[in-house]
Motif scaffolding. Structure first.
Motif, short mmCIF file in Angstrom:
data_model
loop_
_atom_site.label_atom_id
_atom_site.label_comp_id
_atom_site.label_asym_id
_atom_site.label_seq_id
_atom_site.Cartn_x
_atom_site.Cartn_y
_atom_site.Cartn_z
N LEU A 1 -64.69 11.39 42.73
CA LEU A 1 -64.55 10.46 41.74
C LEU A 1 -63.22 9.62 41.91
O LEU A 1 -62.33 10.10 42.52
CB LEU A 1 -64.13 11.44 40.16
CG LEU A 1 -65.10 12.65 39.88
CD1 LEU A 1 -64.60 13.49 39.08
CD2 LEU A 1 -66.40 11.69 39.18
N PHE B 1 -62.59 6.80 34.51
CA PHE B 1 -63.45 7.45 35.69
C PHE B 1 -64.60 6.33 35.73
O PHE B 1 -65.41 5.99 35.09
CB PHE B 1 -63.95 8.78 35.28
CG PHE B 1 -62.72 9.87 35.66
CD1 PHE B 1 -61.96 10.28 34.68
CD2 PHE B 1 -62.58 10.28 36.77
CE1 PHE B 1 -61.06 10.98 34.41
CE2 PHE B 1 -61.61 11.39 36.90
CZ PHE B 1 -60.73 11.68 35.78
N GLY B 2 -64.98 6.39 37.20
CA GLY B 2 -66.19 5.98 37.60
C GLY B 2 -67.17 6.99 37.60
O GLY B 2 -67.01 8.36 37.25
N GLN B 3 -68.64 6.70 38.01
CA GLN B 3 -69.63 7.39 37.81
C GLN B 3 -69.74 8.74 38.90
O GLN B 3 -70.24 9.77 38.54
CB GLN B 3 -70.99 6.83 37.93
CG GLN B 3 -71.13 5.38 37.35
CD GLN B 3 -70.74 4.44 38.40
OE1 GLN B 3 -69.52 4.23 38.73
NE2 GLN B 3 -71.67 3.38 38.66
N GLY B 4 -68.82 8.36 39.70
CA GLY B 4 -68.80 9.44 41.00
C GLY B 4 -69.84 9.22 41.88
O GLY B 4 -70.90 8.53 41.75
N GLN C 1 -64.47 16.63 43.22
CA GLN C 1 -65.09 17.85 42.22
C GLN C 1 -66.13 18.67 42.77
O GLN C 1 -67.19 18.07 43.14
CB GLN C 1 -65.32 17.06 41.02
CG GLN C 1 -65.89 17.95 39.88
CD GLN C 1 -66.28 17.48 38.42
OE1 GLN C 1 -67.00 16.35 38.65
NE2 GLN C 1 -66.13 18.00 37.42
#
Lengths: 110, 114
Positions: free
Chosen positions: A88, A100-103, A38
């Protein structure tokens, strides 16, 4: 409760370095694991993994899934400034939704 | 693959007002999803937009605040109602073409509530 955890949350490297991003998960009804990049608003697709031990590769990026230990890694070799982004990790469950994970925020310095 | 057109791209809105976000897909899809990404956070699913029936909302999201329409297999809208500054986020629609394929995302809507 289903959860996806990424580490590290942020990373600063220099061009040419190799990085490894981690993603662990605890979900019921796992279907697949996906990696996205992203940069602005919309995530762009990198990889989808469904089977353990099979490496997916695209250029300098590669990823692998371990369904026994419930984690995945994303490797980027010979990093470039254009790799700077948020990465992500998401797990798709049987209903189709993505968790989703936190990134991981990656910054590649020249 | 799928081409998803999401509008508007961005908006600045007054608190107390509502904004409707549109998502148009270039092919018929079964599954459409709406996500929110608050500043500095990851994506959180708001709801699954079901064609011909009411949307399925995730915990913490309610229909009165985020009404969703899905009149056909190529189109959906998400309304953010009675907005407050806490609603300032990126809103994204997503589609699955088939089971076990990648999820495609619209370009996103960056909403700022003042």
């Amino acid at each position: 409760e289903d959860k996806v955890v990424q580490s590290p949350l942020s990373l600063v490297v220099h061009e040419g370095d190799t990085v490894t991003l981690n993603c662990s998960y605890e979900v019921t009804n796992f279907r697949s694991l996906l990696w996205y990049k992203q940069e602005k608003k919309a995530p762009t697709f990198l990889f989808m993994l469904t089977s353990s031990g099979i490496e997916k590769k695209s250029g300098r990026l590669s990823s692998i899934l371990d369904k026994k230990e419930l984690f995945s890694i994303l490797n980027i070799t010979a990093t470039q400034t254009g790799d700077s982004a948020v990465y992500l990790c998401a797990v798709r469950v049987n209903t189709g939704k993505l968790i989703f994970g936190q990134g991981t925020t990656l910054q590649v310095k020249p | 693959s799928a081409v998803i057109s999401q509008k508007p791209s961005r908006d600045i809105c007054q608190r107390g007002t509502s904004l409707t976000i549109q998502c148009q897909v270039d092919s018929q899809v079964t599954m459409m999803f709406w996500y929110r990404q608050q500043p500095g956070q990851s994506l959180t699913l708001i709801a699954t937009a079901n064609q011909g029936s009411e949307a399925t909302y995730e915990s913490g999201f309610v229909i009165d605040k985020f009404p969703i329409s899905r009149p056909n297999l190529t189109f959906s809208t998400l309304t953010v109602s009675n907005m407050s500054p806490e609603d300032s986020s990126i809103y994204l629609c997503s589609v699955d073409l088939q089971k076990n394929t990648e999820a495609f995302f619209g370009q996103g809507t960056r909403l700022t509530v003042v």
